[in-house]
Design an enzyme around this catalytic site. Sequence first.
Site, mmCIF file in Angstrom:
data_model
loop_
_atom_site.group_PDB
_atom_site.id
_atom_site.type_symbol
_atom_site.label_atom_id
_atom_site.label_comp_id
_atom_site.label_asym_id
_atom_site.label_seq_id
_atom_site.Cartn_x
_atom_site.Cartn_y
_atom_site.Cartn_z
ATOM 1 N N CYS A 1 -14.403 -26.123 16.065
ATOM 2 C CA CYS A 1 -15.390 -25.046 16.194
ATOM 3 C C CYS A 1 -16.286 -24.939 14.965
ATOM 4 O O CYS A 1 -17.198 -24.108 14.932
ATOM 5 C CB CYS A 1 -14.678 -23.723 16.447
ATOM 6 S SG CYS A 1 -13.689 -23.756 17.946
ATOM 7 N N HIS B 1 -19.011 -17.946 14.508
ATOM 8 C CA HIS B 1 -18.391 -18.579 15.676
ATOM 9 C C HIS B 1 -17.807 -17.488 16.574
ATOM 10 O O HIS B 1 -17.199 -16.534 16.103
ATOM 11 C CB HIS B 1 -17.299 -19.539 15.191
ATOM 12 C CG HIS B 1 -16.424 -20.046 16.284
ATOM 13 N ND1 HIS B 1 -16.924 -20.592 17.436
ATOM 14 C CD2 HIS B 1 -15.063 -20.072 16.409
ATOM 15 C CE1 HIS B 1 -15.921 -20.941 18.222
ATOM 16 N NE2 HIS B 1 -14.795 -20.632 17.622
ATOM 17 N N ASN C 1 -15.490 -18.534 24.213
ATOM 18 C CA ASN C 1 -15.526 -19.429 23.049
ATOM 19 C C ASN C 1 -16.007 -20.808 23.512
ATOM 20 O O ASN C 1 -15.282 -21.512 24.212
ATOM 21 C CB ASN C 1 -14.110 -19.492 22.460
ATOM 22 C CG ASN C 1 -14.007 -20.442 21.275
ATOM 23 O OD1 ASN C 1 -14.923 -21.206 20.977
ATOM 24 N ND2 ASN C 1 -12.872 -20.393 20.588
#
Length: 341
Positions: free
Chosen positions: A128, A268, A298
């Site tokens: 990520c 993020h 996500n």
Amino acid sequence: MTSENPATNRPRCRSLMGVRILSTGSYLPEKIVTNAVLQEQMPECDSEWLVKQTGIRERRHAAPDQATSDLCIESGRRCLEAGLIDPSSVDLLVLATVTPDMSFPATASIVQNALGLNCPAFDLSAGCSGFIYGLVMAASAVRAGTSDLALVIAGDCMSRVSNPKDRKTFPLLGDGSGAVLVAAGRPDQGLVSYCMGSDGSGGDLLYRKACGSRFPPTPELLEAGAHYLVMDGRGVFTWAVTILSDTINDVLTDAGLGPLDIDLYIPHQANRRIINAALDVLHVPRSRVITNLERYGNTSAASAAIALDETRRAGLIASGSRLILSGYGAGLSWGTALWKW
Ligand SMILES: CC(C)(COP(=O)(O)OP(=O)(O)OC[C@H]1O[C@@H](n2cnc3c(N)ncnc32)[C@H](O)[C@@H]1OP(=O)(O)O)[C@@H](O)C(=O)NCCC(=O)NCCS
């Protein structure tokens, strides 16, 4: 000088000015999967629990015939169009993903061909943190004079690597892609301060065991679901809150700025509770924090890039705006950047 900041034990912050983000783009697949739809398919998945514990209300899933490259081609194309850029002038493509179409060729090469680029192209795997890593690599190439116009695309199809029967992971993840074009800028534009790091000792908090060179797929491994990602949610949560707040603090300190000197925070998008806990410690007003995880979940490498594109298109970023961009996840890996627009 060592590479470490002795006060924090983390790699020290660095600066890379004279670069600018020329344009941005993003693409989300059309299929919206709401919490209610998930709960129908997976009765033990509680829609209200998800909203309360994560903030996520819906996510996008790629169509059966779409792979990561398809999402990246579209976000890259939108980014080029937004900047009125002829594909032939792009001279570098960095593509961040943990869900490549195949082991090889690189997804970057597939995208390079589809977009009509004539340049080197490679994949970057940093979980990520992939978008921040890619942004820094592109900015470095521009500053070094090895690139005049670098395209960074981050994209993932997380729905393809998570277990649709696992209520602890599948509902959290979504598919999407974001892109930016990086070029030379004014001396006061660019990475005022950034830090990146990796801690492989935490690799067992978030991983996908099978289908690489250590565990090639066998009927037994597939039967056991070893091709799906595994996450220690609590462990990642605790680490993520600390690394997000600590690294934001690192770049602010390095730049001699305070939390209120930053116009917008674009972290993020893993979990709203992670973002709130990390930024509340720094007394960052929630009005300055961009979130879109309620709509997309996500999206791994892509999430901060998608949020950046939406923020720019909403007209919230002006010349001189100071942004914090941050990514953290599998590796473990992290990257936090203080970017002056
Ligand atoms: C995953 C996460 C949301 C879980 O929240 P948590 O408060 O730590 O919850 P736990 O995992 O301890 O689970 C608590 C209970 O809720 C249950 N639960 C988990 N998901 C659920 C769901 N979708 N619906 C209903 N119950 C659920 C668990 O099964 C557990 O029940 P049990 O004790 O009977 O097994 C949270 O830890 C998190 O966000 N971690 C980071 C995840 C992330 O985004 N990582 C990506 C890389 S950055």
